[in-house]
Design a protein around this motif. Structure first.
Motif, PDB file in Angstrom:
ATOM      1  N   ARG A  70       0.809  -1.216   0.000  1.00  0.00           N
ATOM      2  CA  ARG A  70       0.000   0.000   0.000  1.00  0.00           C
ATOM      3  C   ARG A  70       0.840   1.261   0.000  1.00  0.00           C
ATOM      4  O   ARG A  70       0.585   2.220   0.726  1.00  0.00           O
ATOM      5  CB  ARG A  70      -0.934  -0.046   1.190  1.00  0.00           C
ATOM      6  CG  ARG A  70      -2.270   0.649   0.989  1.00  0.00           C
ATOM      7  CD  ARG A  70      -3.104  -0.004  -0.109  1.00  0.00           C
ATOM      8  NE  ARG A  70      -4.301   0.752  -0.355  1.00  0.00           N
ATOM      9  CZ  ARG A  70      -5.458   0.541   0.241  1.00  0.00           C
ATOM     10  NH1 ARG A  70      -5.594  -0.423   1.097  1.00  0.00           N
ATOM     11  NH2 ARG A  70      -6.490   1.281  -0.044  1.00  0.00           N
ATOM     12  N   VAL A  71       1.858   1.285  -0.851  1.00  0.00           N
ATOM     13  CA  VAL A  71       2.664   2.492  -1.016  1.00  0.00           C
ATOM     14  C   VAL A  71       1.784   3.596  -1.606  1.00  0.00           C
ATOM     15  O   VAL A  71       1.784   4.723  -1.135  1.00  0.00           O
ATOM     16  CB  VAL A  71       3.884   2.219  -1.922  1.00  0.00           C
ATOM     17  CG1 VAL A  71       4.651   3.492  -2.193  1.00  0.00           C
ATOM     18  CG2 VAL A  71       4.772   1.158  -1.288  1.00  0.00           C
ATOM     19  N   HIS A  72       1.025   3.249  -2.625  1.00  0.00           N
ATOM     20  CA  HIS A  72       0.062   4.177  -3.210  1.00  0.00           C
ATOM     21  C   HIS A  72      -1.318   3.814  -2.646  1.00  0.00           C
ATOM     22  O   HIS A  72      -1.765   2.675  -2.798  1.00  0.00           O
ATOM     23  CB  HIS A  72       0.058   4.085  -4.734  1.00  0.00           C
ATOM     24  CG  HIS A  72       1.379   4.434  -5.330  1.00  0.00           C
ATOM     25  ND1 HIS A  72       2.131   3.525  -6.023  1.00  0.00           N
ATOM     26  CD2 HIS A  72       2.095   5.580  -5.310  1.00  0.00           C
ATOM     27  CE1 HIS A  72       3.250   4.091  -6.411  1.00  0.00           C
ATOM     28  NE2 HIS A  72       3.257   5.338  -5.984  1.00  0.00           N
ATOM     29  N   PRO A  73      -1.980   4.735  -1.994  1.00  0.00           N
ATOM     30  CA  PRO A  73      -3.223   4.421  -1.281  1.00  0.00           C
ATOM     31  C   PRO A  73      -4.318   3.806  -2.142  1.00  0.00           C
ATOM     32  O   PRO A  73      -5.108   3.009  -1.642  1.00  0.00           O
ATOM     33  CB  PRO A  73      -3.685   5.770  -0.740  1.00  0.00           C
ATOM     34  CG  PRO A  73      -2.542   6.688  -0.846  1.00  0.00           C
ATOM     35  CD  PRO A  73      -1.600   6.137  -1.858  1.00  0.00           C
ATOM     36  N   GLY A  74      -4.384   4.145  -3.410  1.00  0.00           N
ATOM     37  CA  GLY A  74      -5.453   3.638  -4.266  1.00  0.00           C
ATOM     38  C   GLY A  74      -5.274   2.205  -4.708  1.00  0.00           C
ATOM     39  O   GLY A  74      -6.183   1.611  -5.281  1.00  0.00           O
ATOM     40  N   ILE A 107       7.391  -7.111   7.461  1.00  0.00           N
ATOM     41  CA  ILE A 107       6.297  -6.753   6.557  1.00  0.00           C
ATOM     42  C   ILE A 107       5.617  -5.482   7.062  1.00  0.00           C
ATOM     43  O   ILE A 107       5.155  -5.418   8.205  1.00  0.00           O
ATOM     44  CB  ILE A 107       5.265  -7.900   6.461  1.00  0.00           C
ATOM     45  CG1 ILE A 107       5.965  -9.175   5.968  1.00  0.00           C
ATOM     46  CG2 ILE A 107       4.112  -7.510   5.543  1.00  0.00           C
ATOM     47  CD1 ILE A 107       5.104 -10.414   6.019  1.00  0.00           C
ATOM     48  N   VAL A 108       5.584  -4.478   6.198  1.00  0.00           N
ATOM     49  CA  VAL A 108       4.852  -3.239   6.482  1.00  0.00           C
ATOM     50  C   VAL A 108       3.610  -3.291   5.592  1.00  0.00           C
ATOM     51  O   VAL A 108       3.680  -3.004   4.397  1.00  0.00           O
ATOM     52  CB  VAL A 108       5.708  -1.991   6.174  1.00  0.00           C
ATOM     53  CG1 VAL A 108       4.939  -0.722   6.539  1.00  0.00           C
ATOM     54  CG2 VAL A 108       7.038  -2.060   6.917  1.00  0.00           C
ATOM     55  N   PRO A 109       2.472  -3.692   6.151  1.00  0.00           N
ATOM     56  CA  PRO A 109       1.299  -3.934   5.303  1.00  0.00           C
ATOM     57  C   PRO A 109       0.679  -2.687   4.678  1.00  0.00           C
ATOM     58  O   PRO A 109       0.056  -2.773   3.629  1.00  0.00           O
ATOM     59  CB  PRO A 109       0.306  -4.617   6.238  1.00  0.00           C
ATOM     60  CG  PRO A 109       0.809  -4.422   7.607  1.00  0.00           C
ATOM     61  CD  PRO A 109       2.242  -4.054   7.544  1.00  0.00           C
ATOM     62  N   MET A 110       0.855  -1.530   5.321  1.00  0.00           N
ATOM     63  CA  MET A 110       0.260  -0.301   4.781  1.00  0.00           C
ATOM     64  C   MET A 110       1.237   0.835   5.075  1.00  0.00           C
ATOM     65  O   MET A 110       1.242   1.397   6.164  1.00  0.00           O
ATOM     66  CB  MET A 110      -1.109  -0.041   5.423  1.00  0.00           C
ATOM     67  CG  MET A 110      -1.920   1.035   4.757  1.00  0.00           C
ATOM     68  SD  MET A 110      -3.580   1.201   5.473  1.00  0.00           S
ATOM     69  CE  MET A 110      -4.412  -0.237   4.787  1.00  0.00           C
ATOM     70  N   ILE A 111       2.054   1.164   4.089  1.00  0.00           N
ATOM     71  CA  ILE A 111       3.106   2.141   4.316  1.00  0.00           C
ATOM     72  C   ILE A 111       2.605   3.583   4.220  1.00  0.00           C
ATOM     73  O   ILE A 111       3.296   4.509   4.628  1.00  0.00           O
ATOM     74  CB  ILE A 111       4.294   1.873   3.368  1.00  0.00           C
ATOM     75  CG1 ILE A 111       5.583   2.394   3.979  1.00  0.00           C
ATOM     76  CG2 ILE A 111       4.059   2.438   1.998  1.00  0.00           C
ATOM     77  CD1 ILE A 111       6.822   1.808   3.363  1.00  0.00           C
ATOM     78  N   ASN A 112       1.398   3.786   3.720  1.00  0.00           N
ATOM     79  CA  ASN A 112       0.836   5.127   3.579  1.00  0.00           C
ATOM     80  C   ASN A 112      -0.576   5.168   4.170  1.00  0.00           C
ATOM     81  O   ASN A 112      -1.556   5.366   3.453  1.00  0.00           O
ATOM     82  CB  ASN A 112       0.829   5.526   2.101  1.00  0.00           C
ATOM     83  CG  ASN A 112       0.445   6.967   1.875  1.00  0.00           C
ATOM     84  OD1 ASN A 112       0.054   7.674   2.785  1.00  0.00           O
ATOM     85  ND2 ASN A 112       0.541   7.397   0.637  1.00  0.00           N
ATOM     86  N   PRO A 113      -0.704   4.971   5.494  1.00  0.00           N
ATOM     87  CA  PRO A 113      -2.056   4.918   6.073  1.00  0.00           C
ATOM     88  C   PRO A 113      -2.830   6.232   5.951  1.00  0.00           C
ATOM     89  O   PRO A 113      -4.050   6.221   5.784  1.00  0.00           O
ATOM     90  CB  PRO A 113      -1.814   4.547   7.541  1.00  0.00           C
ATOM     91  CG  PRO A 113      -0.403   4.911   7.819  1.00  0.00           C
ATOM     92  CD  PRO A 113       0.327   4.762   6.512  1.00  0.00           C
ATOM     93  N   GLY A 114      -2.145   7.373   6.004  1.00  0.00           N
ATOM     94  CA  GLY A 114      -2.838   8.651   5.879  1.00  0.00           C
ATOM     95  C   GLY A 114      -3.533   8.795   4.542  1.00  0.00           C
ATOM     96  O   GLY A 114      -4.682   9.244   4.465  1.00  0.00           O
ATOM     97  N   GLY A 115      -2.849   8.404   3.482  1.00  0.00           N
ATOM     98  CA  GLY A 115      -3.452   8.461   2.153  1.00  0.00           C
ATOM     99  C   GLY A 115      -4.651   7.538   2.023  1.00  0.00           C
ATOM    100  O   GLY A 115      -5.650   7.876   1.392  1.00  0.00           O
TER     101      GLY A 115
END
Length: 126
Positions: A70-74, A107-115
């Motif tokens: 989830r580098v890119h939120p979409g 494992i970083v499952p969601m690297i952009n949680p704010g987005g």
């Protein structure tokens, strides 16, 4: 009517999954959940460490995988892939056990949680 490119996967979905995963008794032997960092907006960026229990010397000698999602939120499809991979790596199969004994998985499952929380597609809150 709304159309989605991918089936949604929210920040809440991630926390529900991690809560269920970390409450399973067998997972505590080889799974550690920690906060990698806090985003500028105050959201927790979680990290999972998956490896078989052993002495510090044995664990530090293992090869390492660093996997981010989830580098890119979409791109919610990456969250589904990460969830499936984590379920497999924490499962009881002999292949999962062998992987945990041979490697350390960060494992970083969601690297952009704010987005993700704010519904952005390619950007964060910065």
């Amino acid at each position: 009517c709304f159309l989605a490119m991918c089936y949604p996967y929210t920040y809440t979905d991630l926390h529900n999954f991690l809560g269920q995963l970390c409450s399973a008794e067998q997972s505590s032997e080889f799974l550690q959940r920690s906060q990698l960092c806090e985003t500028p907006c105050g959201y927790s960026c979680e990290m999972l460490t998956i490896t078989a229990s052993a002495s510090a010397a044995v664990v530090s000698a293992r090869k390492t995988f660093v996997i981010t999602g989830r580098v890119h939120p979409g791109e919610s499809n990456s969250s589904w892939i990460i969830e499936g991979m984590v379920k497999f790596l924490t499962g009881s199969s002999s292949v999962a056990q062998a992987l945990r004994e041979a490697f350390v998985f960060y494992i970083v499952p969601m690297i952009n949680p704010g987005g993700v929380i704010h519904g952005y597609y390619r950007v964060s809150n910065m």
